[in-house]
Design an enzyme around this catalytic site. Structure first.
Site, PDB file in Angstrom:
ATOM      1  N   HIS A 248       7.304  29.413 -24.818  1.00 20.78           N
ATOM      2  CA  HIS A 248       7.606  29.295 -26.251  1.00 20.78           C
ATOM      3  C   HIS A 248       7.510  30.631 -26.979  1.00 20.78           C
ATOM      4  O   HIS A 248       7.815  30.678 -28.177  1.00 20.78           O
ATOM      5  CB  HIS A 248       6.673  28.276 -26.909  1.00 20.78           C
ATOM      6  N   HIS A 482       1.075  24.931 -19.757  1.00 19.39           N
ATOM      7  CA  HIS A 482       2.471  24.465 -19.790  1.00 19.39           C
ATOM      8  C   HIS A 482       2.639  22.952 -19.828  1.00 19.39           C
ATOM      9  O   HIS A 482       3.686  22.472 -20.244  1.00 19.39           O
ATOM     10  CB  HIS A 482       3.199  25.042 -18.571  1.00 19.39           C
TER      11      HIS A 482
END
Length: 756
Positions: A248, A482
């Site tokens: 991200h 993650h």
């Protein structure tokens, strides 16, 4: 002896309400029944918790697939349309990995010296170099909902960028007999989780080093504050705070998941410069951290081709977005302004422009929609990128104070230096795949290594790949993040892979705990779990499960509603005789064929279906409990409303891309081009009449532009039954108020008496 035994048996006796002794066998039988009931109850609660979790995770990964498919589509347009085409011009600015400027030129663009701080500003004021007291004040200010002035934001980010450019791709960390290293996973903009970690574990310091393993931003509302805190600690303790890049930390992902919108809403005047500087910072974040040469910390994971020696040599800053490999390099450079208007005019950059390419046919779009990043990369036209940005030094940076780092930075970074073009290599695709695997991969229980079709990027790797990787690099443990885990952490692959996730209440209040892990010299993990409780305080476990379950099914019902047309077609294909009824098995299989969420639909059907007749579902009336809150227009047909809502996130992402000045407004012409892009992406025709109807319904103030946020709000689902209940309650309240008013008018004397 005997008396003692007799007393014990006497006192252990049970009596009914009449004083009669209850036989021991009955007592035991009752206890067994209670125990059995409780076990069944606990099993049901756990089942509800698990299928709720599966709903959230399936929808999250489906959304990631949509994002990657959209980016692949836009990349396809860039590679196959001429530079003069309107579609290419709309989106070209997000693919400018080939911007080549000297660092001194970028620093002039990011300069904060012309930004004045007004006297009425009550937030923290920073002076550089930072010290621990200032960082503590900054944390306290953010805790109290204060905002840092844009001058200090740019100054702090600029110092961070300078520091990151001398850090290696792989951080090397060592423990000592008096130190423990704390590793944190995804935070996703949830400042309260970071503050809770500091409360439980203490702030970063010389005695308390930290590794933050990526995904600092998106989804949560305080991503900017988290970044500023972490960067401030990095500047004060560059040898004790380590940051890994996550998937991200990518400006393309930020367009969809909220960080871009957050920055522009908090810093309206200088938001564009801040975002550009953050884009550069993200590309310079280290990729991996290794503790004591034995523990690897990486955001996503590894693959069967992951090579730490190659990763150590990668020019990581070239991969501004991990979703697309950069263009190859070429020594020729021409002025960027010959073909672009959207770069900042204050930056005198130079850019490589390849030869014009004629449009190519799209080919088979069905296969295109299913491609993952790995598949798509092989079809891209790649020309060498003219990026001659200053190479960062591959040097260890483990100093203990900012003053030391500042002296090194002043000599290590020369803005006038350029690498020789002969040094430029042609292995960008291999490097890109290495980075993609590090940031996007997930472990699986089976042996092997396969493309990660669920996320659309990276791979799934099995226990055999873990074993081989650890043996080749003489490691004993992989710590990754993650993935959200219900308990905040989870082991797999024979306890050789550890997932750590630090954002509690990630999907919904009560959905999961957060956790961090501490490693000492023995490298044995010690876990600390937590949960921000103000959202769940006072709720029992069943209440918490019920609340989370309600949110999950609400989102699932919305998804079912916006696929109404496709579902009805699937049901009618099964219902050959047009009875309007199908069995539950057919209902479940049809839904899975349409949505591809891999959910246990037959288990979920009691929550999704209000009633069935003899095991049959009246599918024509299935959507009666749901309704779409329509925009203020009668010009839009129902199928178009479904399509727009179904691809709401994709549409908003395209809007954010088209909104090049980040104003939140786009012109009618750009709006039309946006919908044309969407129609090409979805393989459907959106007529000019429909577009004009949308324009009429959205431009309520007739100012000739479209407000992105207002347009997106127009397409929002509401629960019809809840809406009707709310309307009935409102009507009841209005009738009661009207009745009371009429009584007061009819009998004013009684009102006077009441007042007296």
């Amino acid at each position: 002896m005997g008396c003692g035994a007799t007393k014990t048996s006497k006192f252990n006796r049970r009596f009914d309400k009449d004083g009669h002794a209850i036989p021991a066998a009955i007592t035991i039988k009752a206890a067994v029944l209670i125990q059995r009931w409780y076990r069944q109850y606990a099993a049901r609660m756990e089942m509800r918790r698990r299928y709720t979790w599966n709903i959230f995770q399936s929808m999250e990964y489906a959304d990631l697939q949509d994002q990657i498919k959209l980016y692949n589509f836009l990349g396809y347009l860039m590679d196959n349309f001429t530079r003069s085409s309107s579609e290419r011009k709309l989106i070209s600015h997000i693919f400018r990995e080939n911007e080549v400027c000297r660092d001194a030129e970028w620093e002039r663009y990011f300069s904060f010296t012309n930004i004045d701080v007004p006297d009425i500003y009550a937030g923290p004021r920073l002076t550089f170099p930072l010290d621990m007291d200032q960082v503590a004040d900054l944390v306290e200010a953010f805790k109290n909902k204060q905002q840092l002035h844009s001058r200090y934001v740019l100054q702090l980010l600029l110092e961070t960028w300078r520091l990151l450019r001398v850090l290696p791709n792989i951080n090397r960390v060592s423990t000592c007999h008096s130190k423990e290293i704390t590793i944190c996973g995804d935070l996703h903009g949830q400042l309260e989780d970071l503050l809770l970690i500091f409360y439980k574990n203490g702030m970063p310091s010389l005695e308390k080093p930290y590794v933050f393993n990526g995904d600092f931003v998106d989804r949560g509302k305080d991503s900017m504050e988290i970044l500023l805190i972490l960067f401030a600690f990095l500047l004060v303790y560059p040898g004790d705070v380590y940051l890994n890049r996550g998937n991200h930390e990518d400006h393309i992902i930020n367009l969809r998941y909220g960080f871009t919108k957050e920055v522009l809403s908090k810093y309206k005047l200088h938001g564009r410069r801040i975002l550009k500087l953050l884009q550069k910072i993200f590309s310079w974040l280290p990729l991996v951290t290794v503790i004591d040469q034995r523990v690897l910390i990486v955001h996503g994971g590894v693959s069967d081709t992951t090579d730490l020696a190659l990763i150590a040599r990668v020019d990581r800053h070239r991969y501004v977005s991990s979703l697309r490999p950069p263009k190859k390099k070429t020594p020729s450079r021409i002025n960027v302004y010959a073909n672009s208007e959207r770069l900042p005019e204050t930056v005198l950059c130079k850019n490589t422009m390849g030869s014009l390419t004629f449009p190519k046919p799209f080919g088979a779009r069905d296969s295109f929609q299913r491609r993952s990043l790995q598949d798509f990369s092989s079809t891209m036209a790649r020309t060498l990128e003219g990026e001659f940005e200053v190479r960062r030094r591959q040097a260890e940076f483990s100093l203990s104070s900012f003053s030391k780092s500042h002296s090194i930075l002043s000599t290590a970074l020369s803005p006038d230096s350029e690498p020789d073009s002969s040094q430029l290599t042609d292995n960008s695709n291999d490097e890109w795949k290495q980075i993609l695997d590090l940031l996007w991969s997930d472990p699986m229980s089976q042996d092997g290594c396969i493309p990660n079709e669920v996320r659309g990027g990276g791979c799934y790797w099995g226990p055999d790949v873990t074993e081989d990787f650890l043996n080749r690099h003489n490691l004993q443990l992989i710590i990754r993040s993650h993935e959200c885990k219900q308990d905040g952490y989870e082991f797999c692959h024979n306890r050789k892979v550890l997932t750590i996730f630090s954002a509690s209440n990630y999907y919904e209040a009560g959905s999961n705990r957060g956790a961090f892990v501490r490693l000492g010299p023995d490298l044995v993990p010690y876990f600390v779990q937590y949960q921000v409780t103000h959202m769940t305080r006072g709720l029992s476990f069943p209440q918490s499960v019920k609340r989370t379950e309600h949110t999950a099914f609400k989102a699932l019902r919305e998804l079912l509603f916006v696929h109404k047309s496709d579902l009805l077609s699937a049901f009618q294909e099964i219902d050959k005789e047009n009875t309007g009824l199908i069995c539950l098995n057919d209902w479940a299989s049809a839904i899975e064929r349409v949505l591809h969420l891999d959910l246990p639909w037959q288990v979920l059907h009691p929550q999704l279906l209000s009633s069935t007749k003899e095991g049959k579902l009246d599918y024509q009336g299935w959507f009666r409990d749901l309704a779409l809150k329509k925009p203020r227009s009668q010009h839009i047909e129902q199928t178009m409303l479904e399509t727009l809502y179904r691809h709401r996130s994709t549409l908003e992402t395209i809007f954010r891309i088209v909104d090049t000045d980040n104003s939140g407004l786009i012109t009618f012409e750009d709006f039309r081009q946006t919908l044309k892009l969407l129609s090409a992406y979805l393989k459907m025709e959106i007529s000019d009449e429909v577009i004009n109807g949308l324009v009429i319904s959205t431009d309520t103030n007739n100012d000739g532009s479209i407000d992105i946020d207002e347009f997106m709000e127009a397409f929002r689902l509401v629960d019809k039954s809840r809406l009707e209940r709310g309307q009935s309650l409102l009507k009841l309240k209005q009738d009661t108020d009207k009745c009371l008013t009429s009584q007061t008018v009819d009998n004013p004397a009684s009102q006077t008496e009441d007042l007296l």
